[in-house]
Design an enzyme around this catalytic site. Sequence first.
Site, PDB file in Angstrom:
ATOM      1  N   ASN A  18    -111.434  -0.796   3.840  1.00  0.00           N
ATOM      2  CA  ASN A  18    -111.785  -1.463   2.578  1.00  0.00           C
ATOM      3  C   ASN A  18    -110.903  -1.040   1.412  1.00  0.00           C
ATOM      4  O   ASN A  18    -111.303  -1.148   0.253  1.00  0.00           O
ATOM      5  CB  ASN A  18    -113.263  -1.230   2.218  1.00  0.00           C
ATOM      6  CG  ASN A  18    -114.207  -1.713   3.305  1.00  0.00           C
ATOM      7  OD1 ASN A  18    -114.851  -0.917   3.981  1.00  0.00           O
ATOM      8  ND2 ASN A  18    -114.278  -3.019   3.491  1.00  0.00           N
ATOM      9  N   GLY A  59    -105.517   1.336   5.109  1.00  0.00           N
ATOM     10  CA  GLY A  59    -106.216   1.104   6.358  1.00  0.00           C
ATOM     11  C   GLY A  59    -106.940  -0.217   6.444  1.00  0.00           C
ATOM     12  O   GLY A  59    -107.835  -0.374   7.276  1.00  0.00           O
ATOM     13  N   ASP A  60    -106.561  -1.180   5.600  1.00  0.00           N
ATOM     14  CA  ASP A  60    -107.212  -2.492   5.658  1.00  0.00           C
ATOM     15  C   ASP A  60    -106.169  -3.554   5.331  1.00  0.00           C
ATOM     16  O   ASP A  60    -104.977  -3.337   5.552  1.00  0.00           O
ATOM     17  CB  ASP A  60    -108.412  -2.547   4.706  1.00  0.00           C
ATOM     18  CG  ASP A  60    -109.556  -3.384   5.281  1.00  0.00           C
ATOM     19  OD1 ASP A  60    -109.350  -4.597   5.471  1.00  0.00           O
ATOM     20  OD2 ASP A  60    -110.639  -2.838   5.530  1.00  0.00           O
ATOM     21  N   ASP A  61    -106.598  -4.700   4.808  1.00  0.00           N
ATOM     22  CA  ASP A  61    -105.642  -5.774   4.553  1.00  0.00           C
ATOM     23  C   ASP A  61    -104.609  -5.346   3.516  1.00  0.00           C
ATOM     24  O   ASP A  61    -104.954  -4.951   2.405  1.00  0.00           O
ATOM     25  CB  ASP A  61    -106.368  -7.022   4.049  1.00  0.00           C
ATOM     26  CG  ASP A  61    -107.239  -7.663   5.115  1.00  0.00           C
ATOM     27  OD1 ASP A  61    -106.926  -7.502   6.306  1.00  0.00           O
ATOM     28  OD2 ASP A  61    -108.230  -8.317   4.747  1.00  0.00           O
ATOM     29  N   ASN A 107    -104.194  -3.873   8.240  1.00  0.00           N
ATOM     30  CA  ASN A 107    -104.406  -5.137   8.947  1.00  0.00           C
ATOM     31  C   ASN A 107    -103.345  -6.188   8.675  1.00  0.00           C
ATOM     32  O   ASN A 107    -103.502  -7.328   9.100  1.00  0.00           O
ATOM     33  CB  ASN A 107    -105.772  -5.722   8.576  1.00  0.00           C
ATOM     34  CG  ASN A 107    -106.920  -4.896   9.101  1.00  0.00           C
ATOM     35  OD1 ASN A 107    -106.765  -4.143  10.051  1.00  0.00           O
ATOM     36  ND2 ASN A 107    -108.080  -5.013   8.463  1.00  0.00           N
TER      37      ASN A 107
END
Length: 423
Positions: free
Chosen positions: A206, A228-230, A252
């Site tokens: 997030n 660690g996300d988009d 991501n």
Amino acid sequence: MQLRASVLLSFLGLASVGHAGNVENNHNVCTVRANGGHQDDVPNIMAAFKECGNGGTIIFPEDQSYWIATRLHPTLKDVAIEWRGKWTFSDNLTYWRNNSYPIAFQNHHAGFIISGDNITINGYGTGGIDGNGNTWYTAEKGDTQPGRPMPFVFWNVSEVIVDSFYVKDPPLWSVNIMNGTNMRFNNIYCNATAVDAPWGDNWVQNTDGFDTMDATNIQLTNFVYQGGDDCIAIKPRSYNIDIQNVTCRGGNGIAIGSLGQYLEDSSVANIRVDKVNIIRYNEDMHNSAYLKTWVGALVPQSSYESAGVPRGDGWGSIRNVLFSNFNVQGASAGPSISQDSGDNGSYAGTSKMSISNVAFVNFTGWVDTEKSVVSTVSCSEVHPCYNIDYDNVVLYPGKNATTAGTGSCKYTADGGVHGLSGC
């Protein structure tokens, strides 16, 4: 008759120079000095926004470090912000959990929101925001809880320029646009690193880099993300989004979505993402470029992002999307489409979001997989996707593979996917 100094200056046609705490106002140019230590600088910052936030200039000098202990939401107009110094959010998790501004979308919160028109922010390569996120990452160890404050949110804004700025260790999404028009971002750096996490563990979920929603005419150039996300997420009702020169380390990759989570039109159109490096980091790089939509039914959800209530069944379309010139180094997947977010095993292929006119062009590199399939297209049986083009997508299944990977497709229109071997 005795005249006050300010009145006398007005008679002489001169502007007064004012001081409010650590704010110096010199002819509608407000310079803010930090209080030092862990004293809350927000009252002085808000005083500067009030005094010089309409037609003025606000300066945060490079040698100043500001402590952000309380939430703030200024509305600005025709303002230039010389943001050379650093803001650091306090590590008082209890305060932020209980006092951050609630954001209805995905049950999120914000600590700093900017609203207004004709706003220019320049960090000059030294200025930015430290969200003190490592405190959150260590406390929650990958199990994100409600109340984390987004540190840099644009809400109801137009005509905005942000240049040479960073967001370090955001508690939640780094840069978030919610209802913005005509905005340009250049030389933006976002980094979320959990220094206490064991190697290979993702404690920074997030921590998206750059997100848009209800946004039109947005330009992003020269963007670097580690997290660690988009890396970038194009969310509902984003139109005319142009993104170039991006590096994503971990997370991501570049996402269109997720869309259709709520009972509303979640359409997206006219998106270009060009010249992107996708680099595996911390054994984490799940995707490269992907489109994701929710199933076409209300499905019970347990995650805090759905507030524990059923989600899905939204509608709309994704059209005119170009992903081009991607160098992929170790992502777990190549370009892909998935329309089954939120599924509990009973609603695959039911999405009410239609997808068409999507092109993946010039993808090179390798995918971290032991399978031959490097790209998947899984659309909707309700609205089979069409005009999905793969042009010069050559990705290898493994760093040392000698044969390029293939693809797999389902719920696509007849002849709806072109150029992907296996479809």
